[in-house]
Write a protein that holds these residues in place. Structure first.
Motif, short mmCIF file in Angstrom:
data_model
loop_
_atom_site.label_atom_id
_atom_site.label_comp_id
_atom_site.label_asym_id
_atom_site.label_seq_id
_atom_site.Cartn_x
_atom_site.Cartn_y
_atom_site.Cartn_z
N ALA A 1 36.71 63.08 70.83
CA ALA A 1 37.25 61.73 70.63
C ALA A 1 37.40 61.42 69.14
CB ALA A 1 36.35 60.70 71.31
N ILE A 2 36.39 61.80 68.35
CA ILE A 2 36.46 61.55 66.91
C ILE A 2 37.62 62.32 66.29
CG2 ILE A 2 35.25 61.94 64.74
CD1 ILE A 2 32.63 61.37 66.24
N GLN A 3 37.79 63.59 66.70
CA GLN A 3 38.89 64.39 66.18
C GLN A 3 40.25 63.79 66.54
OE1 GLN A 3 38.60 66.86 64.09
NE2 GLN A 3 40.82 67.22 64.00
N LYS A 4 40.36 63.32 67.79
CA LYS A 4 41.63 62.71 68.23
C LYS A 4 41.91 61.43 67.46
CE LYS A 4 45.21 62.63 70.92
NZ LYS A 4 46.27 63.64 70.79
N LEU A 5 40.88 60.64 67.21
CA LEU A 5 41.07 59.41 66.45
C LEU A 5 41.50 59.72 65.01
CD1 LEU A 5 38.03 57.32 67.72
CD2 LEU A 5 40.45 56.79 68.08
N LYS A 6 40.92 60.74 64.42
CA LYS A 6 41.31 61.11 63.05
C LYS A 6 42.77 61.54 63.00
CE LYS A 6 36.77 62.46 61.31
NZ LYS A 6 35.94 63.58 60.77
N GLU A 7 43.20 62.32 63.99
CA GLU A 7 44.60 62.75 64.03
C GLU A 7 45.53 61.55 64.17
OE1 GLU A 7 44.82 65.49 67.21
OE2 GLU A 7 43.68 67.08 66.19
N THR A 8 45.16 60.61 65.03
CA THR A 8 46.00 59.41 65.21
C THR A 8 46.03 58.57 63.94
OG1 THR A 8 45.34 59.40 67.55
CG2 THR A 8 46.41 57.42 66.69
N GLU A 9 44.90 58.50 63.24
CA GLU A 9 44.85 57.75 61.99
C GLU A 9 45.81 58.37 60.96
OE1 GLU A 9 40.86 57.58 60.64
OE2 GLU A 9 40.14 56.43 62.36
N THR B 1 50.85 48.03 62.50
CA THR B 1 50.28 49.36 62.22
C THR B 1 48.95 49.23 61.49
OG1 THR B 1 52.52 50.26 62.06
CG2 THR B 1 50.73 51.59 61.17
N ASP B 2 48.89 48.30 60.55
CA ASP B 2 47.63 48.08 59.84
C ASP B 2 46.52 47.65 60.79
OD1 ASP B 2 48.88 48.72 57.49
OD2 ASP B 2 49.28 46.64 56.91
N GLY B 3 46.85 46.73 61.71
CA GLY B 3 45.84 46.29 62.68
C GLY B 3 45.39 47.42 63.59
N THR B 4 46.36 48.22 64.06
CA THR B 4 46.01 49.34 64.93
C THR B 4 45.14 50.36 64.20
OG1 THR B 4 48.12 49.07 66.08
CG2 THR B 4 46.94 51.15 66.40
N LEU B 5 45.47 50.62 62.94
CA LEU B 5 44.68 51.57 62.16
C LEU B 5 43.26 51.06 61.95
CD1 LEU B 5 44.69 54.21 60.58
CD2 LEU B 5 45.48 52.94 58.58
N SER B 6 43.12 49.77 61.71
CA SER B 6 41.77 49.20 61.55
C SER B 6 40.97 49.34 62.83
CB SER B 6 41.88 47.72 61.15
OG SER B 6 42.55 47.58 59.92
N THR B 7 41.63 49.12 63.98
CA THR B 7 40.93 49.26 65.26
C THR B 7 40.48 50.70 65.49
OG1 THR B 7 42.28 47.48 66.20
CG2 THR B 7 41.14 48.91 67.74
N LEU B 8 41.37 51.65 65.18
CA LEU B 8 41.00 53.06 65.35
C LEU B 8 39.84 53.45 64.42
CD1 LEU B 8 44.50 54.76 65.70
CD2 LEU B 8 42.89 54.15 67.51
#
Length: 247
Positions: free
Chosen positions: A47-55, A104-111
């Motif tokens: 999950a952490i790896q997937k979140l980093k890729e999405t970020e 995008t900024d809000g989504t990135l903060s959530t991730l």
């Protein structure tokens, strides 16, 4: 009894068909609403790896949107009052891009928040596992120990130390006739010896030879000068010598 007669056989076959249909329908509904076999979820590391890729993807999108916003702004400035319609369209596109950038900024903060939460949870879980292992290790280390046995052992150690101290005191104590002699009696004998020595010295006081008198140096009869002689003037002394030579 079984389904031996034709009518009963038809009823049994119909009932089996209905049951099979119901089972198929329930199976379809289970698959539809997720009641089937539960899929295995991702591990915290996955999950952490997937979140980093999405970020990373969202960061690239931010950079793209920022470039597009600058381009639209330059377009609006370029047209200005010359082509008001093109300038307004550029500004509208700029507004839409700014809205996308804010989302995008809000989504990135959530991730980022989710990733940090999972990382903290993973760390806490690892700490708890370590503490649990330490607790099991401590329990295993003390499993053969009993507090009553420890108290008994410490009591035995204290008792042995007392016995050792008593033995040491007994070994260091003087032995023989010294224990039978009274100290007061020894002091009295010492005092008698001192009295005898004093009486012997008093009896031989007159027998001692008289010592010769000490001779002191004689006092000189001449008077010492009160002070240093006055220094004769060198010129006057030279004149006196000249007068004596002439005469």
């Amino acid at each position: 009894m079984g389904c031996r007669l034709p009518e009963i056989r038809r009823k049994c076959a119909g009932r089996r068909g209905a049951e099979a249909g119901e089972a198929g329908a329930m199976s379809g509904l289970s698959r539809l609403f997720g009641r089937g076999k539960k899929e295995k979820g991702p591990t915290p590391e996955e999950a952490i790896q997937k979140l980093k890729e999405t970020e990373k993807i969202l960061i690239k999108k931010q950079e793209f949107l920022e470039q597009k916003i600058q381009q639209e702004l330059q377009t609006a400035k370029k047209h200005g009052t010359k082509n008001k319609r093109a300038a307004l369209q550029a500004l509208r596109r700029k507004k839409r891009l700014e809205q996308q950038l804010a989302q995008t900024d809000g989504t990135l903060s959530t991730l980022e928040f989710q990733r940090e939460a999972i990382e903290n949870a993973t760390t806490n879980a690892e700490v708890l596992r370590t503490m649990e292992l330490a607790a099991h290790g401590m329990k295993k280390a003390y499993q053969d120990m009993d507090i009553d046995k420890v108290d008994e052992l410490m009591a035995n150690i204290t008792e042995q130390q007392e016995v050792a101290q008593q033995i040491s005191d007994a070994i260091s104590r003087p032995v023989g006739f010294a224990d039978d002699v009274d100290e007061d009696e020894l002091l009295a004998e010492l005092e008698d010896l001192e009295q005898e020595e004093l009486a012997r010295e008093l009896l031989h006081v007159g027998d001692k030879e008289e010592e010769p008198p000490v001779k002191l140096p004689s006092v000189p009869s001449t008077h010492l000068p009160a002070g240093p002689a006055p220094k004769v003037d060198e010129d006057e002394e030279a004149l006196q010598q000249l007068a004596q030579w002439v005469s």
